[in-house]
Design an enzyme around this catalytic site. Structure first.
Site, short mmCIF file in Angstrom:
data_model
loop_
_atom_site.label_atom_id
_atom_site.label_comp_id
_atom_site.label_asym_id
_atom_site.label_seq_id
_atom_site.Cartn_x
_atom_site.Cartn_y
_atom_site.Cartn_z
N ASP A 140 33.10 33.35 34.66
CA ASP A 140 33.90 33.79 33.51
C ASP A 140 33.02 34.05 32.30
OD1 ASP A 140 36.15 34.44 32.10
OD2 ASP A 140 36.84 32.38 31.81
N ASN B 279 43.96 39.80 38.32
CA ASN B 279 43.10 40.73 37.55
C ASN B 279 43.59 42.18 37.55
OD1 ASN B 279 40.00 38.97 38.30
ND2 ASN B 279 41.29 38.85 36.49
C1 FPP Z 1 35.62 37.14 34.31
O1 FPP Z 1 35.09 37.44 33.02
C2 FPP Z 1 34.96 37.94 35.29
C3 FPP Z 1 35.56 38.80 36.17
C4 FPP Z 1 37.02 39.01 36.24
C5 FPP Z 1 34.79 39.59 37.11
C6 FPP Z 1 33.67 38.87 37.81
C7 FPP Z 1 32.79 39.89 38.30
C8 FPP Z 1 31.47 39.90 38.22
C9 FPP Z 1 30.60 38.79 37.76
C10 FPP Z 1 30.82 41.12 38.64
C11 FPP Z 1 30.14 41.20 39.87
C12 FPP Z 1 30.48 40.47 41.06
C13 FPP Z 1 30.00 40.87 42.23
C14 FPP Z 1 30.26 40.13 43.46
C15 FPP Z 1 29.19 42.08 42.33
P1 FPP Z 1 36.09 38.01 31.94
O2 FPP Z 1 36.10 39.48 32.04
O3 FPP Z 1 37.44 37.38 32.08
O4 FPP Z 1 35.40 37.52 30.62
P2 FPP Z 1 36.15 37.13 29.26
O5 FPP Z 1 36.98 35.92 29.56
O6 FPP Z 1 35.01 36.81 28.34
O7 FPP Z 1 36.94 38.31 28.82
#
Ligand code: FPP
Length: 242
Positions: free
Chosen positions: A20, A68
């Site tokens: 996250d 998501n």
């Molecule tokens: C949460 O951060 C993250 C995600 C929903 C996506 C996770 C994906 C990756 C790390 C990319 C790559 C993965 C692979 C396997 C290639 P957020 O967007 O909710 O962050 P925030 O809470 O700060 O908005």
């Protein structure tokens, strides 16, 4: 499957990670959210490569949840494109480095091209055993349990399973994670102390670490520090210490 700490290090054998903080990491730099996801994707490799030295055999990462899809169309499409590119680009290296890749989650909403790449990567790495990397994609724990119960119910209806034989082990066999041991340690980055529908059944006895580091800043050293903290914990699985 049962849950057991690494026999060689006393550390966790299976670590699950809620990655996250990509969006906040990007915002702090005045960049779009996808910039953070790309930076996050780069960290995955470093964390996977650190596993053998840390005695970690199984690593499960939460890449995209069933919730998501509620994000903007731009972000969802950008993430799907990132997953396709990541698999295409990393496939050979993962194979050559001894990583076995599996995907968990419901594939129905994923596009055909991505599903094909996922199948190919699973097949390409099927002979590996150094690190078992499981990528949760369109994964939600409640959705997984509901799908497992549906398959179990069909098997009962077809006469393949006696309702009297349904117990915890039977249900576990129908989960997406049926070949994996339970996680010993669940890490969530970015300061949020939530589980967000991740491996709820499997993590019943896991230890949890909620750390402030944003996922794109989650280096090998941060990982090693969190794992070292796990070694100091006294896991009792409901029993009494000693
Ligand atoms: C949460 O951060 C993250 C995600 C929903 C996506 C996770 C994906 C990756 C790390 C990319 C790559 C993965 C692979 C396997 C290639 P957020 O967007 O909710 O962050 P925030 O809470 O700060 O908005």
């Amino acid at each position: 499957m049962t849950d057991a700490a690494s026999p060689t290090t006393g550390g966790p054998r299976h670590v699950a990670v809620i990655m996250d903080g990509n969006g906040r990491w990007a915002r702090a730099r005045g960049r779009p959210r996808l910039f953070g996801h790309h930076a996050g994707a780069k960290r995955v490799r470093e964390v996977v490569n650190a596993c053998p030295d840390l005695g970690i055999k199984y690593l499960t990462i939460f890449a995209f949840s069933t919730e998501n899809w509620k994000r903007t169309q731009t972000e969802v499409a950008g993430l799907m494109s990132l997953f396709r590119r990541y698999i295409t680009k990393e496939a050979r290296a993962l194979r050559d480095e001894g990583v076995r890749v599996r995907f968990i989650g419901d594939r129905v909403r994923l596009d055909d091209k991505l599903i094909k790449l996922m199948d190919e990567l699973e097949e390409l790495t099927a002979g590996n055993d150094l690190v078992h990397l499981t990528i949760a994609l369109n994964y939600g724990s409640r959705d997984e349990v509901a799908r497992a119960i549906q398959r179990l119910a069909y098997e009962v209806a077809e006469g393949g399973l006696d309702p009297a034989d349904v117990n915890e082990d039977t249900l576990t066999r129908f989960l997406d994670t049926h070949v994996l041991p339970d996680p010993d340690l669940v890490i969530r980055t970015s300061g949020e102390a939530r589980i967000s529908n991740f491996l709820l059944w499997q993590s019943a006895y896991a230890e949890y670490e909620f750390i402030d580091t944003l996922w794109p800043d989650f280096t090998r050293d941060v990982f090693a520090e969190v794992v070292a903290g796990y070694g100091k914990r006294d896991r009792r699985f409901g029993a009494v210490s000693g």
